[in-house]
Design a protein around this motif. Structure first.
Motif, PDB file in Angstrom:
ATOM      1  N   ASN A 302       0.825  -1.198   0.000  1.00  0.00           N
ATOM      2  CA  ASN A 302       0.000   0.000   0.000  1.00  0.00           C
ATOM      3  C   ASN A 302       0.855   1.241   0.000  1.00  0.00           C
ATOM      4  O   ASN A 302       1.924   1.260   0.598  1.00  0.00           O
ATOM      5  N   ALA A 303       0.337   2.268  -0.647  1.00  0.00           N
ATOM      6  CA  ALA A 303       1.036   3.554  -0.522  1.00  0.00           C
ATOM      7  C   ALA A 303       0.788   4.097   0.873  1.00  0.00           C
ATOM      8  O   ALA A 303       1.596   4.809   1.432  1.00  0.00           O
ATOM      9  N   GLY A 304      -0.353   3.730   1.421  1.00  0.00           N
ATOM     10  CA  GLY A 304      -0.770   4.313   2.686  1.00  0.00           C
ATOM     11  C   GLY A 304      -0.045   3.775   3.912  1.00  0.00           C
ATOM     12  O   GLY A 304       0.517   2.693   3.884  1.00  0.00           O
ATOM     13  N   LYS A 305      -0.095   4.571   4.970  1.00  0.00           N
ATOM     14  CA  LYS A 305       0.491   4.172   6.242  1.00  0.00           C
ATOM     15  C   LYS A 305      -0.557   4.343   7.326  1.00  0.00           C
ATOM     16  O   LYS A 305      -1.366   5.278   7.265  1.00  0.00           O
ATOM     17  N   ILE A 306      -0.530   3.428   8.297  1.00  0.00           N
ATOM     18  CA  ILE A 306      -1.476   3.558   9.405  1.00  0.00           C
ATOM     19  C   ILE A 306      -0.719   3.729  10.710  1.00  0.00           C
ATOM     20  O   ILE A 306       0.443   3.375  10.819  1.00  0.00           O
ATOM     21  N   MET A 307      -1.415   4.298  11.681  1.00  0.00           N
ATOM     22  CA  MET A 307      -0.777   4.530  12.987  1.00  0.00           C
ATOM     23  C   MET A 307      -1.827   4.268  14.050  1.00  0.00           C
ATOM     24  O   MET A 307      -2.966   4.721  13.902  1.00  0.00           O
TER      25      MET A 307
ATOM     26  N   VAL B  28       3.208  -3.543   7.519  1.00  0.00           N
ATOM     27  CA  VAL B  28       4.521  -3.137   8.048  1.00  0.00           C
ATOM     28  C   VAL B  28       5.545  -3.126   6.900  1.00  0.00           C
ATOM     29  O   VAL B  28       6.131  -4.157   6.566  1.00  0.00           O
ATOM     30  N   PRO B  29       5.752  -1.965   6.263  1.00  0.00           N
ATOM     31  CA  PRO B  29       6.645  -1.891   5.094  1.00  0.00           C
ATOM     32  C   PRO B  29       8.033  -2.465   5.345  1.00  0.00           C
ATOM     33  O   PRO B  29       8.620  -3.100   4.470  1.00  0.00           O
TER      34      PRO B  29
END
Lengths: 307, 81
Positions: A302-307, B28-29
């Motif tokens: 995904n291009a996206g990131k989660i927190m 988790v990249p």
């Protein structure tokens, strides 16, 4: 050399390329890697706000996120959440603060916790939770990412919450154009003992103090709020008026380049086997399997990131 | 079972393990990148072993596997970093 003979030279085994498609020679492979790396660096440069040629586009909407969240809850046998304008206000304040202080975290560099925004919006809670996301092109991928993360999923399908509030706000964060999604959960009750949870932490707190996994971290004092830009409460769509999405272009570049490589592998394999050529080269079948698996993995990324 | 089939079975196991890992840690990249690098290294080892057993080993072939593995890492890392 005509165009057809050039194609034959690059994609099929022939006497002009020592009976191995030129694209599969080590020099050809270096060229492919070069195209992928240089192309991506070029796209990153175009994505730089200084050039402002590319940008980030997103079709994530508040309505879709709320609907998808409630669908997940219904699937889990839970009641859907009702939309709270106070929670939405708190989420917008949090998003505005993230742009203002330029951070990507639950707590701000100046020490403001997520729960302060609940208080600032006048939302008294028994339970509270926060999920964050950025850089997602669409709601489906965003929800998939949250549901794949146990802590975020726990917030979405928690029976503790009865209300939801959302902010989907475009802006520039840490030098990159993005769309921030702040998802706040809550169960309202004036003056009760608050209990709060973020995507990464579970917090149980007495009236004025929050604890993270047993560690005291912050006092629940409403922070001073300075809002730079807040989307209208009913704004359903947050779309940055960008021309192209850098991540999608990068994915297309990688896919296109690799498709040419796979085409050369298949043609080379087919012709070499039909002509019974004996060569000391790598195994085309293995290369095809390896590269296709990598491509499959890039579709999951995904291009996206989660927190 | 021929040596070649055993080799392909090993490659299939490596590939399946890689896909399962990537799917499970898709959020988790860092893990995706590390698992891709590990998969790429095991692919090079697989290639060398396969060609040694097939008795058609050559330094140029090793370089070919190295470059294909590098291409794989480049494809993933350019999207993640």
């Amino acid at each position: 050399m005509t165009f057809t003979s050039k194609l034959r030279h690059w994609f099929t085994p022939h006497h002009t390329n020592n009976f191995r498609a030129k694209l599969l020679h080590n020099s050809g492979l270096i060229a492919i890697i070069g195209i992928v790396i240089v192309g991506n660096v070029f796209l990153r440069l175009l994505d730089n706000p200084a050039f402002h040629i590319l940008g980030f586009t997103s079709s994530v909407t508040i309505d879709e996120v709320v609907r998808a969240t409630n669908e997940k809850r219904l699937s889990a046998g839970l009641k859907p959440l009702s939309y709270s304008e106070k929670l939405a206000d708190a989420a917008r304040r949090k998003a505005a603060n993230m742009f203002e202080e330029n951070y990507w975290a639950h707590n701000s560099p100046s020490g403001k916790s997520p729960w302060g925004w609940f208080m600032a919006a006048g939302y008294n809670y028994v339970y509270a939770g926060e999920n964050l996301a950025k850089d997602f092109g669409n709601t489906s991928r965003l929800m998939d990412a949250w549901m794949a993360s146990p802590t975020h999923r726990e917030n979405i399908v928690s029976s503790k919450y009865s209300e939801i509030g959302l902010a989907v706000v475009p802006g520039t964060l840490q030098g990159q154009e993005t769309v921030l999604v702040v998802q706040f959960f809550g169960a309202p009750n004036g003056g009760a003992v608050p209990s709060v949870a973020t995507g990464n932490t579970t917090v149980q707190a007495p009236a004025q103090v929050a604890e993270v996994k047993g560690t005291k971290v912050a006092e629940l004092v409403a922070p001073e709020v300075q809002i730079i830009q807040i989307a209208p409460a009913s704004s359903p769509v947050a779309i940055v008026p960008a021309k192209y999405n850098q991540f999608d272009l990068a994915r297309a570049l990688n896919l296109g380049t690799t498709a040419l490589f796979i085409l050369a592998l298949i043609l080379d394999l087919y012709i070499a086997e039909s002509q019974k050529l004996t060569r000391r080269v790598g195994n085309n079948w293995a290369h095809i399997i390896f590269i296709n698996l990598i491509l499959l993995a890039t579709t999951i990324v995904n291009a996206g990131k989660i927190m | 079972m021929t040596t070649s089939r055993i080799d392909y079975c090993v490659l299939a196991i490596l590939a399946t393990a890689y896909l399962i890992f990537v799917f499970n840690y898709q959020t988790v990249p860092k893990y995706i990148l590390i698992s891709t690098i590990v998969f790429a290294i095991t692919y090079i080892i697989w290639g060398v072993t396969h060609h040694l057993k097939s008795k058609n080993f050559h330094a140029r072939v090793v370089l070919e596997y190295l470059l294909v593995a590098l291409l794989g890492v480049a494809l993933v890392s350019t999207l993640l970093l």
